[in-house]
Design a protein around this motif. Structure first.
Motif, PDB file in Angstrom:
ATOM      1  N   ALA A 123      59.248  66.255 -18.680  1.00  0.00           N
ATOM      2  CA  ALA A 123      58.843  65.300 -19.649  1.00  0.00           C
ATOM      3  C   ALA A 123      59.858  64.324 -19.883  1.00  0.00           C
ATOM      4  N   THR A 124      58.487  62.875 -20.049  1.00  0.00           N
ATOM      5  CA  THR A 124      59.113  61.853 -19.605  1.00  0.00           C
ATOM      6  C   THR A 124      58.965  61.571 -21.846  1.00  0.00           C
ATOM      7  N   PHE A 125      60.338  61.033 -21.692  1.00  0.00           N
ATOM      8  CA  PHE A 125      59.928  60.660 -23.930  1.00  0.00           C
ATOM      9  C   PHE A 125      60.421  58.931 -23.581  1.00  0.00           C
ATOM     10  N   ALA A 126      59.324  58.602 -25.209  1.00  0.00           N
ATOM     11  CA  ALA A 126      59.665  57.176 -25.442  1.00  0.00           C
ATOM     12  C   ALA A 126      59.998  57.547 -26.943  1.00  0.00           C
ATOM     13  N   VAL A 127      60.986  55.903 -27.063  1.00  0.00           N
ATOM     14  CA  VAL A 127      61.435  56.387 -28.529  1.00  0.00           C
ATOM     15  C   VAL A 127      60.732  54.930 -28.599  1.00  0.00           C
ATOM     16  N   ASP A 128      60.757  54.806 -30.301  1.00  0.00           N
ATOM     17  CA  ASP A 128      60.853  53.462 -30.362  1.00  0.00           C
ATOM     18  C   ASP A 128      61.489  52.845 -31.223  1.00  0.00           C
ATOM     19  N   GLU A 141      64.952  53.409  -9.992  1.00  0.00           N
ATOM     20  CA  GLU A 141      63.632  54.033  -9.313  1.00  0.00           C
ATOM     21  C   GLU A 141      63.176  54.578 -10.706  1.00  0.00           C
ATOM     22  N   PRO A 142      61.746  54.566 -11.336  1.00  0.00           N
ATOM     23  CA  PRO A 142      61.782  55.805 -12.526  1.00  0.00           C
ATOM     24  C   PRO A 142      62.117  57.032 -12.217  1.00  0.00           C
ATOM     25  N   ARG A 143      62.338  57.950 -12.526  1.00  0.00           N
ATOM     26  CA  ARG A 143      61.976  59.240 -12.272  1.00  0.00           C
ATOM     27  C   ARG A 143      61.701  60.545 -13.380  1.00  0.00           C
ATOM     28  N   PRO A 144      60.825  61.991 -13.536  1.00  0.00           N
ATOM     29  CA  PRO A 144      60.733  62.423 -14.250  1.00  0.00           C
ATOM     30  C   PRO A 144      61.950  63.330 -15.050  1.00  0.00           C
ATOM     31  N   GLY A 145      61.743  62.913 -16.269  1.00  0.00           N
ATOM     32  CA  GLY A 145      62.725  64.004 -17.289  1.00  0.00           C
ATOM     33  C   GLY A 145      62.882  62.350 -17.914  1.00  0.00           C
ATOM     34  N   VAL A 146      63.524  61.419 -18.113  1.00  0.00           N
ATOM     35  CA  VAL A 146      64.434  60.766 -18.496  1.00  0.00           C
ATOM     36  C   VAL A 146      63.456  60.079 -20.219  1.00  0.00           C
ATOM     37  N   ALA A 147      64.037  59.110 -21.024  1.00  0.00           N
ATOM     38  CA  ALA A 147      64.297  58.748 -21.768  1.00  0.00           C
ATOM     39  C   ALA A 147      63.689  57.496 -21.484  1.00  0.00           C
ATOM     40  N   ILE A 148      62.909  56.740 -21.988  1.00  0.00           N
ATOM     41  CA  ILE A 148      62.782  55.087 -22.743  1.00  0.00           C
ATOM     42  C   ILE A 148      62.420  54.393 -23.719  1.00  0.00           C
ATOM     43  N   GLU A 149      62.954  53.146 -23.406  1.00  0.00           N
ATOM     44  CA  GLU A 149      62.574  52.496 -25.353  1.00  0.00           C
ATOM     45  C   GLU A 149      61.305  51.551 -25.043  1.00  0.00           C
ATOM     46  N   VAL A 150      60.590  51.551 -25.791  1.00  0.00           N
ATOM     47  CA  VAL A 150      59.334  51.507 -25.970  1.00  0.00           C
ATOM     48  C   VAL A 150      59.175  50.608 -27.529  1.00  0.00           C
ATOM     49  N   TYR A 151      58.080  49.600 -27.688  1.00  0.00           N
ATOM     50  CA  TYR A 151      57.868  49.076 -28.932  1.00  0.00           C
ATOM     51  C   TYR A 151      56.689  49.026 -29.037  1.00  0.00           C
ATOM     52  N   TRP A 200      52.944  57.626 -20.297  1.00  0.00           N
ATOM     53  CA  TRP A 200      52.252  58.237 -19.272  1.00  0.00           C
ATOM     54  C   TRP A 200      52.073  56.936 -18.254  1.00  0.00           C
ATOM     55  N   HIS A 201      51.850  55.838 -18.985  1.00  0.00           N
ATOM     56  CA  HIS A 201      51.963  54.499 -18.554  1.00  0.00           C
ATOM     57  C   HIS A 201      52.694  54.541 -16.820  1.00  0.00           C
ATOM     58  N   PHE A 202      54.454  54.559 -17.262  1.00  0.00           N
ATOM     59  CA  PHE A 202      55.835  54.130 -16.766  1.00  0.00           C
ATOM     60  C   PHE A 202      56.092  55.280 -15.577  1.00  0.00           C
ATOM     61  N   ALA A 203      55.544  56.421 -15.911  1.00  0.00           N
ATOM     62  CA  ALA A 203      55.392  57.471 -14.997  1.00  0.00           C
ATOM     63  C   ALA A 203      54.270  57.590 -14.090  1.00  0.00           C
ATOM     64  N   ALA A 204      53.241  56.080 -14.378  1.00  0.00           N
ATOM     65  CA  ALA A 204      51.804  56.493 -13.425  1.00  0.00           C
ATOM     66  C   ALA A 204      52.604  54.697 -12.503  1.00  0.00           C
ATOM     67  N   GLY A 205      53.750  54.370 -12.745  1.00  0.00           N
ATOM     68  CA  GLY A 205      54.413  53.321 -12.347  1.00  0.00           C
ATOM     69  C   GLY A 205      53.430  52.520 -12.884  1.00  0.00           C
ATOM     70  N   ARG A 206      52.435  52.058 -13.751  1.00  0.00           N
ATOM     71  CA  ARG A 206      51.957  51.082 -14.394  1.00  0.00           C
ATOM     72  C   ARG A 206      53.029  50.350 -15.539  1.00  0.00           C
ATOM     73  N   TRP A 207      53.952  49.901 -15.445  1.00  0.00           N
ATOM     74  CA  TRP A 207      54.570  49.291 -16.585  1.00  0.00           C
ATOM     75  C   TRP A 207      55.521  47.917 -16.176  1.00  0.00           C
ATOM     76  N   VAL A 208      55.846  47.603 -17.405  1.00  0.00           N
ATOM     77  CA  VAL A 208      56.894  46.251 -17.153  1.00  0.00           C
ATOM     78  C   VAL A 208      57.480  47.229 -17.462  1.00  0.00           C
ATOM     79  N   GLY A 209      59.127  46.029 -17.533  1.00  0.00           N
ATOM     80  CA  GLY A 209      60.533  46.259 -18.341  1.00  0.00           C
ATOM     81  C   GLY A 209      61.016  44.952 -18.131  1.00  0.00           C
TER      82      GLY A 209
END
Length: 326
Positions: free
Chosen positions: A47-52, A113-123, A175-184
Motif C-alpha cells: 500500500a502507498t500512503f499519502a499524508v497531509d 524511483e517510486p516503489r510500492p509501500g512508501v509514504a509520501i507527503e501531499v498537500y 494513486w497518481h504517484f503509483a501510476a507515474g502521473r505525478w510531480v514532486g
DNA sequence: TCCGTGACGCGAT
DNA sequence: GATCGCGCCACGG
C-alpha cells in the motif's frame, strides 16, 4: 491500495483507502495516533500512503525548498519550522504518523524511483488545483473539493466532511504517484511534496485567469520537479491584469497581486507598475485605502474623468472596485 | 548570489 | 482615525 491521511489536532485523524480503480474501500476517523497505528499495520505491505502534513522539520534556517517552490507558484502552504518542538500540534501529529508508517514498513519516499509501500507527503489543496486546473475562487471549499473529486474517486458518499474529502484527495494523489502521473516539489533531502500531474492546460490558461494556476508546469527526471516558469513572469501578469481594468473601475495592489497568483506580493505590484507605468493605465491601481498612486501625478484627475467618485482624495472602493478578470 | 529598496497590507497602539 | 512595526516579495545593482 492507496491510503490518504488527513491530520488535525482537534478533529482527529481521517484515513481514506481506495483501490486501484479508485473506489473507496475504507473511510475511518481515528481519535489519535494510538488508534490509527493498528489500522496502518493492517494495511497490505504494498500500500502507498499519502499524508497531509510535513514529513519533518525544516533542515535549514528558512523554509523548505518545497515550500519555497510552491510559494513561488502561488500555492502558499504551511511552513515546517526548524525544530519539532516549535511545530504546531497538528504537525507533530503528522511527524508521528510518518514514524509510525516507517515502523510499519512504509518509509518516507525521498526521491529516486517510486516503489510500492512508501509514504509520501501531499498537500490536498495543491492536489485539487493540479487536478482541476482551477483555484477555488469564491466557491465554498466543501463544494469545490467535492466537485474536484467527483468522477475521480467513487464511493465517498454525500456525508463525507472536509477532512474525509481531504483524506480521499490524499489517497487519490497516492494513486497518481503509483501510476507515474505525478510531480514532486522540493529537495529530496528535506522532503518532497507530491501532487498529481497538473492538467495539461495549466500553462495555456494564462494570462490573468484568477481561477487558473497560471504557471507553466513541466516534469523532468526523478524526482520530478517543477522547473522555473519559462513563459510569462509575474511582472507580465501584473501588467496584463492592470491593462484589463476597465475605465471607471479600480483595483487595489493586493487585488492585482492575488489575481496574478501571488496574494502576498502586493508590494511587488507597486514596484512593477512603477517600472512599467508607460505600458498600463496604472492610475486605476490604488491602495487598499483608496489612495491613488503617486504617478501619474494627475491620477486623481484621470479617475474623476472616468467617473470614479473621490472623497478627500480617495476613491470609494465600495462603489467602483473591479471584480477581477473574467 | 546577496542585499537593499519600495507606488503594500495588516494588526497593534 | 492615524501612525508604526513588521512581514511580504520582485527587482536591480
Amino acid at each position: 491500495m492507496f491510503v490518504g491521511i488527513d491530520v488535525s489536532a482537534s478533529r482527529g485523524l481521517d484515513l481514506c483507502a481506495i483501490d486501484d480503480r479508485r473506489r473507496v474501500s475504507a473511510l475511518v476517523k481515528a481519535r489519535d495516533i494510538e488508534a490509527l497505528e493498528p489500522i496502518l499495520r493492517a494495511m497490505p505491505p504494498e500500500a502507498t500512503f499519502a499524508v497531509d502534513a510535513p514529513s519533518g522539520p525544516s533542515r535549514g534556517p528558512g523554509e523548505r525548498a518545497a515550500e519555497r517552490e510552491l510559494r513561488r507558484l502561488g500555492v502558499p502552504l504551511y511552513a515546517a519550522p526548524a525544530s519539532e518542538a516549535s511545530a504546531p500540534a497538528w504537525m507533530r501529529h503528522g511527524f508521528a504518523i510518518y514514524r509510525a508508517l516507517d515502523r510499519a514498513g512504509h518509509p518516507l519516499f525521498a526521491g529516486g524511483e517510486p516503489r510500492p509501500g512508501v509514504a509520501i507527503e501531499v498537500y490536498p489543496h495543491l492536489s485539487y488545483v493540479a487536478l482541476t486546473g482551477t483555484r477555488r475562487g469564491a466557491v465554498p471549499k466543501l463544494e469545490w473539493t467535492r466537485a474536484a473529486l467527483r468522477g475521480r474517486v467513487t464511493g465517498l458518499g454525500a456525508s463525507a466532511d472536509q477532512d474525509a474529502l481531504d483524506a480521499a484527495c490524499a489517497a487519490l494523489t497516492a494513486w497518481h504517484f503509483a501510476a507515474g502521473r505525478w510531480v514532486g516539489y522540493g529537495d529530496p533531502d528535506e522532503g518532497v511534496i507530491v501532487a498529481p500531474q497538473p492538467v495539461r492546460d495549466l500553462a495555456r490558461a494564462e494570462p490573468a485567469m484568477p481561477n487558473q494556476l497560471a504557471l507553466p508546469i513541466e516534469t523532468t527526471a526523478l524526482p520530478r520537479r517543477v522547473v522555473a516558469p519559462a513563459r510569462r513572469t509575474f511582472a507580465d501578469r501584473v501588467v496584463g491584469i492592470a491593462a484589463g481594468i476597465p475605465s471607471g473601475r479600480v483595483a487595489t495592489y493586493g487585488d492585482v497581486a492575488r489575481w496574478a497568483g501571488k496574494p502576498a506580493a502586493a508590494r511587488a505590484v507597486g514596484t512593477i507598475l512603477a517600472a512599467r507605468a508607460w505600458q498600463v493605465p496604472c492610475h486605476r491601481v490604488v491602495s487598499v485605502r483608496g489612495a491613488p498612486p503617486p504617478f501619474p501625478t494627475d491620477a486623481a484627475e484621470r479617475l474623476r474623468g472616468e467617473g470614479v467618485p473621490l472623497r478627500d482624495g480617495r476613491v470609494d472602493l465600495g462603489a467602483c472596485r473591479w471584480s477581477g478578470p473574467p
